[in-house]
Design an enzyme around this catalytic site. Structure first.
Site, PDB file in Angstrom:
ATOM      1  CG  ASP A   1     -20.073  -2.612  47.461  1.00 24.66           C
ATOM      2  OD1 ASP A   1     -20.078  -2.631  46.208  1.00 24.66           O
ATOM      3  OD2 ASP A   1     -20.595  -3.515  48.139  1.00 24.66           O
TER       4      ASP A   1
HETATM    5  C1  NOJ Z   1     -22.179  -4.185  44.803  1.00 30.27           C
HETATM    6  C2  NOJ Z   1     -21.808  -5.431  45.540  1.00 30.27           C
HETATM    7  O1  NOJ Z   1     -22.076  -5.262  46.925  1.00 30.27           O
HETATM    8  C3  NOJ Z   1     -20.354  -5.834  45.370  1.00 30.27           C
HETATM    9  O2  NOJ Z   1     -20.181  -7.100  45.930  1.00 30.27           O
HETATM   10  C4  NOJ Z   1     -19.958  -5.824  43.928  1.00 30.27           C
HETATM   11  O3  NOJ Z   1     -18.621  -6.226  43.796  1.00 30.27           O
HETATM   12  C5  NOJ Z   1     -20.192  -4.424  43.382  1.00 30.27           C
HETATM   13  N1  NOJ Z   1     -21.598  -4.109  43.485  1.00 30.27           N
HETATM   14  C6  NOJ Z   1     -19.720  -4.280  41.946  1.00 30.27           C
HETATM   15  O4  NOJ Z   1     -20.540  -4.969  41.091  1.00 30.27           O
END
Ligand code: NOJ
Length: 657
Positions: free
Chosen positions: A293
């Site tokens: 993530d």
């Molecule tokens: C953080 C989020 O937790 C995730 O769901 C997302 O895909 C990423 N950022 C990228 O934007």
């Protein structure tokens, strides 16, 4: 209409039966041809470590007035082979240009991957995922994902970070809006449907999008509903509740999985080798691309499991994380770890192979430009046909929570030729909230608000007045007088309350799921005028609205329904559509009841309102306000005593009951 599922009892039975099946060792997926393996391995053999680590590096773009672009210096980094994929850069022209730099000027001419959070639509925006789940219609969820893929790929996107399949039983957690609610079975069915919708039958087609199942795992079990918080659940709960949707998505062919921010039982998921390399890869046989993530690798320092970027990178890649989103730790720190023998070249190669195989499967080595197509982009985005599906899904997502009679008949449906309607509440005209959070490339000006939808639906003689009343989160009551005036002058009041889109989102946990005090006060003040009244809720999480449930006859749950929200809601309010949505998540009476969900395990002292020594609260009923699966329609049902056509039944007879 409810399709496919019978109800809670069936779900409970299926949940119980599923756990053993989860654990079987599956054949390896995604399946790649020998030709693909040969191509990728030959390429890999010629790459330097620096280039390999470039493939594992994902960098973010930046929003500009003309659309998202690479950060300054991005093109030089592409030329140097330091970037394997972009996050949040899209648009046929922009991606085409960056792709050209990669395939013409980078060392091995390896095409880039463009990723984006295409969560519930790209330009045509569908209901938020929790809303779509209320339709209980996997076939339609597959169609909305298919359209999202069609639109996003025309704008150069290859890879979406969806579906989010986290089971969530705590409405304080703002990201409950992104998933399918509290039930692992419904969540599993929708997870598979969405993966199939995004990926289609052939990932190499120019309109299919690589799906990412996220967040692996137990992110929705964040303690206290506080985003990013630790999760500490039993193995039983992990396997019975949180893992099934992942298994279902992987079984449906999901190419990618994203690790979650949380630690689970003491181990941050970005270093959780026993669940990533062990369960997901070795036991389930999944061999797709595991992406961190956003700064998930860097955050290992805060988790306290790594002292520096080298340790964080080593632990993470050794646990099975392939792509480092944003941290840029892998690229900078892994050369030292390889040199010191703490990370093997075989581990690096496995991760790079998965990236290259994904690019191969998407068809990018055959034609790096196949997705970015200015003409297709123009012809594909926000077409009337796509809007029609958005309206259909939005209608199916609406849940009629209650509809008591005022006089002889229930308040809803309303007549289109009623003399006057007062629409009250800032959310009714809030186009940004209409689209919900994670709006892809959706534009507020292209969304039909509730107010617009009502105005379009009513007869020419109907007078629709609008008063904001109060800001959704403010406490300025100066608009109350105008709202009350509008209500007094109208035959019917439609009041829209709840949350703005940015309140139901990442990092938007709430300690209280009640309405804001000023909204609650306004509802009471308008209700006291005594006009027939409909409350429309706009929100991405269960809200506790006990006073409304008791005092307002009609309550409609409308989530954030996207581009066609106002039209779909008007379809339901004025009776062109019979509401059919059912809650995918329990609505408590108060925050203090959280967590409350239907599939609760037995206790030795089951709740009994009349017996003290049982499992309940002293200050609230133990039942929820609206249970999982709840949702009314305009149809009425009558039950009578069961009668049989015959008191006896012979071997060949039939019986009518
Ligand atoms: C953080 C989020 O937790 C995730 O769901 C997302 O895909 C990423 N950022 C990228 O934007």
């Amino acid at each position: 209409m409810v399709r496919l599922f019978g109800g809670a009892i069936v779900l409970a039975a299926l949940n119980g039966a599923s756990a053993a099946a989860q654990e079987r060792v599956a054949p390896r997926t995604p399946v790649m041809s020998a030709q693909a393996m040969h191509f990728v391995d030959s390429l890999l053999a010629t790459m330097t470590l620096d280039e390999k680590l470039g493939q594992l590096t994902q960098v973010p773009g930046q929003g500009t007035p003309t659309g998202p672009k690479a950060l300054p210096g991005g093109e030089d980094e592409i030329r140097a082979g330091h970037i394997g994929s972009f996050l949040g850069v899209y648009g046929a022209e922009t991606t085409r240009e960056l792709q050209r730099v990669a395939v013409e000027s980078s060392p091995h001419h390896i095409p880039l991957l463009f990723s984006h959070d295409v969560i519930h639509g790209f330009r045509t925006i569908f209901p938020v995922p929790l809303g779509e789940a209320a339709s209980w219609d996997p076939e339609l969820a597959m169609r909305t994902a298919r359209i999202a893929a069609d639109e996003a790929t025309s704008a150069g996107v290859h890879w979406t970070f969806a579906p989010m399949v986290d089971i969530a039983r705590d409405p304080r957690w703002g990201r409950i809006v992104e998933g399918s609610g509290e039930d692992p079975y419904l969540g599993s069915i929708l997870a598979a449907a969405r993966v199939r919708g995004f990926q289609g039958d052939d990932l190499a087609a120019n309109n299919t999008l690589m799906a990412t199942v996220k967040h692996f795992v137990a992110y929705g079990a964040a303690e206290g509903g506080r985003d990013y918080n630790v999760a500490d659940i039993s193995p039983q709960t992990l396997h019975d509740v949180y893992l099934p949707p992942f298994h279902s998505a992987v079984d449906a062919g999901a190419w990618s999985v994203m690790a979650s921010f949380n630690e689970l039982g003491g181990t941050p998921m970005h270093v959780n080798g026993s669940l990533i390399n062990g369960l997901l890869r070795a036991q389930w046989g999944w061999d797709g691309l595991l992406v961190s993530d956003y700064t998930g690798v860097l955050e290992l320092l805060n988790h306290g499991v790594a002292g520096d970027s080298a340790e964080a990178s080593r632990l993470s890649i050794n646990a099975g994380v392939d792509v480092d989103m944003v941290s840029q730790f892998f690229r900078r720190a892994l050369p030292g770890e390889v040199k010191a023998g703490r990370v093997t070249m075989a581990t690096i190669d496995s991760a790079v192979r998965r990236v290259l195989l994904a690019k191969y499967a998407l068809g990018l080595f055959a034609d790096p430009y196949r997705y970015a197509d200015v003409a297709r982009e123009r012809a594909t985005l926000l077409t009337p046909a796509n809007r029609a599906v958005a309206r259909e899904m939005a209608r199916e997502a609406i849940v009629l929570l209650q509809n008591a009679p005022v006089g002889a008949r229930p308040v809803l449906p309303l007549s289109k030729s009623v003399a006057s309607i007062a629409v009250i509440g800032g959310l009714a005209a809030d186009a940004k909230s209409t689209n919900g959070n994670w709006w892809g490339d959706g534009r507020p000006e292209e969304a039909v608000t509730i107010l617009d939808g009502i105005r379009r639906a009513v007869s020419r003689t109907t007078r629709v007045t609008y008063a904001k009343g109060v800001e959704t989160t403010g406490n300025d009551t100066s608009g109350f007088a105008a709202a009350r005036r509008a209500a007094r002058a109208a035959n019917v009041v439609i009041m829209v309350v709840g949350e703005r889109e940015d309140q139901s989102a990442e990092a938007e946990s709430r300690a209280s799921i009640e309405l804001s005090p000023a909204q609650e006060q306004l509802v009471r003040s308008v209700q006291a005028i005594g006009k027939p009244m409909v409350i429309v809720l706009m929100n991405g999480r269960p809200l506790a609205i006990p006073w409304i449930a008791e005092h307002v006859p009609a309550v409609v749950e409308s989530w954030f329904l996207g581009s066609e929200m106002g039209n779909a809601l008007a379809d339901v309010l004025f009776g062109d559509t019979n509401p059919s949505g059912k809650l995918p998540v329990t609505f408590p009476r108060a925050t203090g009841q959280v967590p409350t969900y239907y599939a609760h395990k037995h206790t030795g002292r089951p709740a009994n309102a009349d017996v003290k020594w049982t499992s309940k609260y002293n200050d609230l009923p133990f039942t929820p306000l609206y249970p999982f699966g709840h949702g009314l329609s305009y149809t009425t049902f009558a039950y009578g005593p069961v009668t049989l056509s015959s008191p006896t039944l012979g071997e060949r007879d039939s019986l009518v009951v």
